[in-house]
Design a protein around this motif. Sequence first.
Motif, mmCIF file in Angstrom:
data_model
loop_
_atom_site.group_PDB
_atom_site.id
_atom_site.type_symbol
_atom_site.label_atom_id
_atom_site.label_comp_id
_atom_site.label_asym_id
_atom_site.label_seq_id
_atom_site.Cartn_x
_atom_site.Cartn_y
_atom_site.Cartn_z
ATOM 1 N N LEU A 1 5.601 9.217 -4.191
ATOM 2 C CA LEU A 1 5.204 10.635 -4.168
ATOM 3 C C LEU A 1 6.217 11.475 -3.402
ATOM 4 O O LEU A 1 6.671 12.524 -3.853
ATOM 5 N N LEU A 2 6.592 10.981 -2.227
ATOM 6 C CA LEU A 2 7.512 11.755 -1.364
ATOM 7 C C LEU A 2 8.902 11.894 -1.974
ATOM 8 O O LEU A 2 9.659 12.812 -1.623
ATOM 9 N N ALA A 3 9.218 11.006 -2.893
ATOM 10 C CA ALA A 3 10.560 11.040 -3.507
ATOM 11 C C ALA A 3 10.629 12.002 -4.683
ATOM 12 O O ALA A 3 11.721 12.264 -5.210
ATOM 13 N N GLY A 4 9.471 12.546 -5.092
ATOM 14 C CA GLY A 4 9.461 13.419 -6.266
ATOM 15 C C GLY A 4 8.778 14.750 -5.998
ATOM 16 O O GLY A 4 8.237 14.991 -4.911
ATOM 17 N N ALA A 5 8.844 15.635 -7.012
ATOM 18 C CA ALA A 5 8.173 16.943 -6.909
ATOM 19 C C ALA A 5 6.662 16.725 -6.879
ATOM 20 O O ALA A 5 6.170 15.781 -7.520
ATOM 21 N N THR B 1 0.811 -1.229 0.000
ATOM 22 C CA THR B 1 0.000 0.000 0.000
ATOM 23 C C THR B 1 0.839 1.271 0.000
ATOM 24 O O THR B 1 0.598 2.167 -0.818
ATOM 25 N N PRO B 2 1.806 1.406 0.897
ATOM 26 C CA PRO B 2 2.510 2.700 0.983
ATOM 27 C C PRO B 2 3.542 2.945 -0.123
ATOM 28 O O PRO B 2 4.135 4.022 -0.168
ATOM 29 N N LYS B 3 3.755 1.974 -1.030
ATOM 30 C CA LYS B 3 4.784 2.191 -2.067
ATOM 31 C C LYS B 3 4.482 3.451 -2.880
ATOM 32 O O LYS B 3 5.385 4.238 -3.196
ATOM 33 N N TRP C 1 6.437 17.077 -3.505
ATOM 34 C CA TRP C 1 6.524 16.734 -2.084
ATOM 35 C C TRP C 1 7.976 16.696 -1.585
ATOM 36 O O TRP C 1 8.264 17.162 -0.477
ATOM 37 N N ALA C 2 8.888 16.160 -2.410
ATOM 38 C CA ALA C 2 10.266 15.980 -1.914
ATOM 39 C C ALA C 2 10.868 17.311 -1.462
ATOM 40 O O ALA C 2 11.600 17.372 -0.463
ATOM 41 N N GLY C 3 10.498 18.377 -2.139
ATOM 42 C CA GLY C 3 11.087 19.682 -1.804
ATOM 43 C C GLY C 3 10.496 20.314 -0.559
ATOM 44 O O GLY C 3 10.936 21.369 -0.112
ATOM 45 N N ARG C 4 9.499 19.636 0.039
ATOM 46 C CA ARG C 4 8.838 20.234 1.204
ATOM 47 C C ARG C 4 9.350 19.651 2.523
ATOM 48 O O ARG C 4 8.790 19.914 3.590
#
Length: 218
Positions: free
Chosen positions: A54-58, A47-49, A60-63
């Motif tokens: 998402l968190l590894a890319g724009a 599920t969390p993959k 979100w990653a920049g936040r």
Amino acid sequence: MATRAEVDVLPTREALMEAAAARFVSAAGAALRASARFVVALAGGSTPKALYALLAGAPWAGRVDWSRVHVFWGDERVPSRAAAACERVLREMFAPPVGPPRHAPGARFDLVLLGMGDNGHTASLFPGGTAVRETERWVVAERVDAVEMWRVTLTPIVINAAGEVAFLVSGAEKAPMLRRVLEGPHEPDALPAQVVAPDDGRLRWLVDAPAAARLERR
Ligand code: 6PG
């Protein structure tokens, strides 16, 4: 006193992942304002993959200031020696050589992400196992017959001391179990996900509509 669970139902799996990314970024920001680091335990499973992608890319990653993020897995598929090693690392990080984590920023997980199996397990706290009732150790190893392997897992002691715990549950196949866990009798030995009740932290269930389809109270 354990806090009441908040259940956020998102219309789709994609919306669930966006909501989970927003929670992650919000929790990281709050932790980094309160202390020098953000300490998070990630859920395994499938599920969390999409969240991690998402968190590894724009954007979100920049936040997130990743240089101050400490990442652990909530459970692992490794030999039992790893359990003691992981507990040593956590106790060095959170400072108390004995006893449960303190309920303060920097002294506990800021965020623990969890999944839920369709048999009600979470992390590697499985039905009928002993880890679900562990009251001293923060990390234990257990031979889990249901998956025919040794598992190492965070225990309720350290999960329930967290500043925030968020379950991510997606898919119609989880709907019957989600209803049992959230609305059925309290039976954590059979439904280990029910043992998660943060002492003073926030408990959120981020679920998509198919997984929430059987819930009465929405
Ligand atoms: C693991 C997880 C486990 C997982 C659930 C749900 O390592 O597998 O810790 O608790 O979160 O089994 O898995 P899915 O997200 O794949 O349904």
